[in-house]
Design an enzyme around this catalytic site. Structure first.
Site, PDB file in Angstrom:
ATOM      1  N   ARG A  20       0.855  -1.166   0.000  1.00 28.78           N
ATOM      2  CA  ARG A  20       0.000   0.000   0.000  1.00 28.78           C
ATOM      3  C   ARG A  20       0.907   1.237   0.000  1.00 28.78           C
ATOM      4  O   ARG A  20       2.115   1.128   0.090  1.00 28.78           O
ATOM      5  CB  ARG A  20      -0.968   0.020   1.198  1.00 28.78           C
ATOM      6  CG  ARG A  20      -0.504  -0.599   2.496  1.00 28.78           C
ATOM      7  CD  ARG A  20       0.581   0.096   3.265  1.00 28.78           C
ATOM      8  NE  ARG A  20       0.311   1.519   3.397  1.00 28.78           N
ATOM      9  CZ  ARG A  20       1.264   2.391   3.550  1.00 28.78           C
ATOM     10  NH1 ARG A  20       2.505   2.037   3.573  1.00 28.78           N
ATOM     11  NH2 ARG A  20       1.003   3.667   3.660  1.00 28.78           N
ATOM     12  N   GLY A  21       0.237   2.435  -0.142  1.00 33.62           N
ATOM     13  CA  GLY A  21       1.015   3.654  -0.346  1.00 33.62           C
ATOM     14  C   GLY A  21       1.041   3.928  -1.847  1.00 33.62           C
ATOM     15  O   GLY A  21       1.378   3.057  -2.657  1.00 33.62           O
ATOM     16  N   ARG A  29      -8.156  -0.395  -6.200  1.00 36.02           N
ATOM     17  CA  ARG A  29      -8.376   0.724  -5.268  1.00 36.02           C
ATOM     18  C   ARG A  29      -8.567   2.008  -6.093  1.00 36.02           C
ATOM     19  O   ARG A  29      -7.813   2.256  -7.029  1.00 36.02           O
ATOM     20  CB  ARG A  29      -7.199   0.873  -4.291  1.00 36.02           C
ATOM     21  CG  ARG A  29      -6.961  -0.365  -3.424  1.00 36.02           C
ATOM     22  CD  ARG A  29      -5.901  -0.112  -2.373  1.00 36.02           C
ATOM     23  NE  ARG A  29      -6.401   0.777  -1.313  1.00 36.02           N
ATOM     24  CZ  ARG A  29      -5.602   1.338  -0.396  1.00 36.02           C
ATOM     25  NH1 ARG A  29      -4.293   1.129  -0.445  1.00 36.02           N
ATOM     26  NH2 ARG A  29      -6.112   2.126   0.549  1.00 36.02           N
ATOM     27  N   GLN A  40      -1.386   2.334   9.977  1.00 35.04           N
ATOM     28  CA  GLN A  40      -0.157   2.455   9.184  1.00 35.04           C
ATOM     29  C   GLN A  40       0.907   3.236   9.969  1.00 35.04           C
ATOM     30  O   GLN A  40       2.098   3.041   9.779  1.00 35.04           O
ATOM     31  CB  GLN A  40      -0.447   3.189   7.860  1.00 35.04           C
ATOM     32  CG  GLN A  40      -1.218   2.372   6.841  1.00 35.04           C
ATOM     33  CD  GLN A  40      -2.699   2.558   6.939  1.00 35.04           C
ATOM     34  OE1 GLN A  40      -3.242   2.888   8.005  1.00 35.04           O
ATOM     35  NE2 GLN A  40      -3.410   2.340   5.845  1.00 35.04           N
ATOM     36  N   ASP A  44      -2.161  10.882  -1.934  1.00 33.13           N
ATOM     37  CA  ASP A  44      -2.606   9.863  -2.885  1.00 33.13           C
ATOM     38  C   ASP A  44      -3.050  10.503  -4.202  1.00 33.13           C
ATOM     39  O   ASP A  44      -3.077   9.843  -5.235  1.00 33.13           O
ATOM     40  CB  ASP A  44      -3.746   9.061  -2.273  1.00 33.13           C
ATOM     41  CG  ASP A  44      -3.204   8.176  -1.163  1.00 33.13           C
ATOM     42  OD1 ASP A  44      -2.790   7.045  -1.453  1.00 33.13           O
ATOM     43  OD2 ASP A  44      -3.117   8.669  -0.020  1.00 33.13           O
ATOM     44  N   ASN A  46      -5.428  12.359   0.935  1.00 30.84           N
ATOM     45  CA  ASN A  46      -4.479  11.501   1.653  1.00 30.84           C
ATOM     46  C   ASN A  46      -5.249  10.718   2.709  1.00 30.84           C
ATOM     47  O   ASN A  46      -6.468  10.874   2.841  1.00 30.84           O
ATOM     48  CB  ASN A  46      -3.376  12.363   2.301  1.00 30.84           C
ATOM     49  CG  ASN A  46      -2.214  11.511   2.794  1.00 30.84           C
ATOM     50  OD1 ASN A  46      -1.732  10.606   2.112  1.00 30.84           O
ATOM     51  ND2 ASN A  46      -1.780  11.762   4.029  1.00 30.84           N
ATOM     52  N   LYS A  47      -4.525   9.929   3.482  1.00 33.00           N
ATOM     53  CA  LYS A  47      -5.121   9.045   4.473  1.00 33.00           C
ATOM     54  C   LYS A  47      -6.148   9.757   5.348  1.00 33.00           C
ATOM     55  O   LYS A  47      -5.921  10.900   5.769  1.00 33.00           O
ATOM     56  CB  LYS A  47      -4.012   8.462   5.358  1.00 33.00           C
ATOM     57  CG  LYS A  47      -4.455   7.520   6.428  1.00 33.00           C
ATOM     58  CD  LYS A  47      -5.385   6.449   5.936  1.00 33.00           C
ATOM     59  CE  LYS A  47      -4.774   5.658   4.785  1.00 33.00           C
ATOM     60  NZ  LYS A  47      -5.799   4.779   4.166  1.00 33.00           N
TER      61      LYS A  47
HETATM   62  O1  MRU Z   1      -4.446   3.109   2.505  1.00 30.67           O
HETATM   63  P1  MRU Z   1      -2.995   3.350   2.276  1.00 30.67           P
HETATM   64  O2  MRU Z   1      -2.129   2.777   3.357  1.00 30.67           O
HETATM   65  O3  MRU Z   1      -2.541   2.960   0.901  1.00 30.67           O
HETATM   66  O4  MRU Z   1      -2.834   4.956   2.363  1.00 30.67           O
HETATM   67  C1  MRU Z   1      -1.554   5.487   2.163  1.00 30.67           C
HETATM   68  C2  MRU Z   1      -1.513   6.965   2.292  1.00 30.67           C
HETATM   69  O5  MRU Z   1      -2.500   7.657   2.465  1.00 30.67           O
HETATM   70  C3  MRU Z   1      -0.145   7.597   2.096  1.00 30.67           C
HETATM   71  O6  MRU Z   1      -0.018   8.726   2.903  1.00 30.67           O
HETATM   72  C4  MRU Z   1       0.004   8.006   0.630  1.00 30.67           C
HETATM   73  O7  MRU Z   1      -0.334   6.928  -0.186  1.00 30.67           O
HETATM   74  C5  MRU Z   1       1.392   8.473   0.311  1.00 30.67           C
HETATM   75  S1  MRU Z   1       2.502   7.175   0.334  1.00 30.67           S
HETATM   76  C6  MRU Z   1       3.993   7.846  -0.077  1.00 30.67           C
END
Ligand code: MRU
Length: 330
Positions: A32-33, A75, A180, A221, A231-232
């Site tokens: 993920r990320g 996703r 995370q 993201d 973002n998250k």
């Molecule tokens: O749901 P995830 O763990 O994929 O979410 C990740 C994030 O929101 C990160 O902050 C983002 O992808 C940047 S990763 C360099």
């Protein structure tokens, strides 16, 4: 790749030779990320090219289009997923023969992985200028080596700040529901010997109100041409609290995470399963059948963002102009 669902307790590697396995790994957060998802998807298509029994170019392209459809549906929010797939399809369509296409898509996926690392290092250097000796920097979610191919975006800036000789501390938020922050960011920074403290998400206000935070840095993201940042989940709250306490709030992301076409309402926020909220691991922490709202991401408006750090430089408000300049320079 590292199976991130097993961290921080087990550092396990998984190996895939089937693009469907890569799709499942993205869906289930084994990987993920945003940048890591983008490059993994590119490798997924490279595997699809190897798995295909095509003898003619058109057949192979059709097989890749089918694999792309499965990968892109894993996703919806991180733009790097479609960015990675588009890069591979572009190079595949330029090929003449099946074997030439196989070779070029594999080479391209590897090149994208290498470029991710050099991009993060450039971003790190650019961002390190923004933080001072003895600063305590808050970060939310994991935008580190695990969320990229290596080094990280937001955590890359933290690493580069440390490498520049500045003495810094980090506060990582737990980042419920998938944690995370506690499982991945705390793991990475402890692994690197960087001073990190963990807080529950609900302590962001407390730490800021008590002067424990000098600056905030997060990943992204999807970033729009207006400077709206997806973002998250929880990032918007952290940004709002930072504004309230006059604490600079930065976003670090590569140009591959920018979406210059979409408007805020066009962006799909992934809604994830209730069990992520109603329990931790196999322990239930909510009554059966409770309704759950579990968005994986939120949007932070440009007015709450002090700067956006990229490999091409730092964009400052007003973002329509500064982001345009970054892409012109690109
Ligand atoms: O749901 P995830 O763990 O994929 O979410 C990740 C994030 O929101 C990160 O902050 C983002 O992808 C940047 S990763 C360099």
């Amino acid at each position: 790749m590292i199976d991130q669902t097993k961290l921080p307790n087990n550092l396990e590697f998984v190996t895939y030779d089937d693009f469907n396995q890569v799709a499942e790994a993205i869906r289930t957060l084994v990987v993920r990320g945003a940048p890591a998802i983008g490059v993994s998807a590119a490798f997924g298509l490279a595997l699809a090219a190897l798995q295909s029994n095509a003898e003619e170019k058109d057949e192979l392209i059709q097989d890749l289009e089918n694999a792309k459809k499965i990968l892109i549906e894993t996703r919806p929010t991180a733009i790097n997923l479609s960015w990675g797939l588009k890069k591979i399809m572009e190079i595949a369509k330029q090929g003449k023969t099946v074997s030439e296409i196989r070779d070029t898509v594999i080479a391209k996926a590897k090149q994208m992985a290498e470029e991710d690392v050099s991009t993060n290092k450039k971003m790190g250097k650019n961002g390190a200028e923004l933080f001072h000796d003895n600063d305590t920097i808050m970060t939310h979610c994991n935008a580190g080596a695990l969320a990229t191919v290596a080094y990280g975006t937001a955590l890359g800036v933290i690493r580069a700040t440390k490498e520049s000789g500045k003495n810094i501390k980090v506060i990582a938020t737990e980042t419920r529901p998938v944690q995370q922050g506690s499982r991945l960011t705390a793991f990475e920074l402890k692994h690197d010997g960087i001073d990190v403290s963990l807080i529950p998400d609900t302590a962001v206000g407390y730490t800021m109100a008590n002067g424990l935070v000098n600056g905030v840095i997060v990943g992204a993201d999807r970033i729009l041409r207006t400077g709206h940042v997806f973002n998250k989940i929880g990032t918007y709250q952290v940004a709002t609290m930072a504004k309230n306490h006059d604490i600079p709030f930065y976003v670090a992301a590569p140009l591959s995470t920018f979406d210059l076409e979409s408007k805020p309402d066009d962006v799909i926020i992934e809604q994830r399963k209730a069990s992520e909220v109603t329990g931790i691991g196999d322990k239930k922490t909510a009554p059966d059948g409770i309704d759950v709202i579990n968005p994986a991401f939120d949007m932070t408006p440009p007015g709450l963002i002090s700067g956006i750090i990229t490999e091409k430089g730092i964009a400052k408000p007003p973002y329509e102009e500064s982001i345009k300049k970054l892409f012109k320079a690109n």
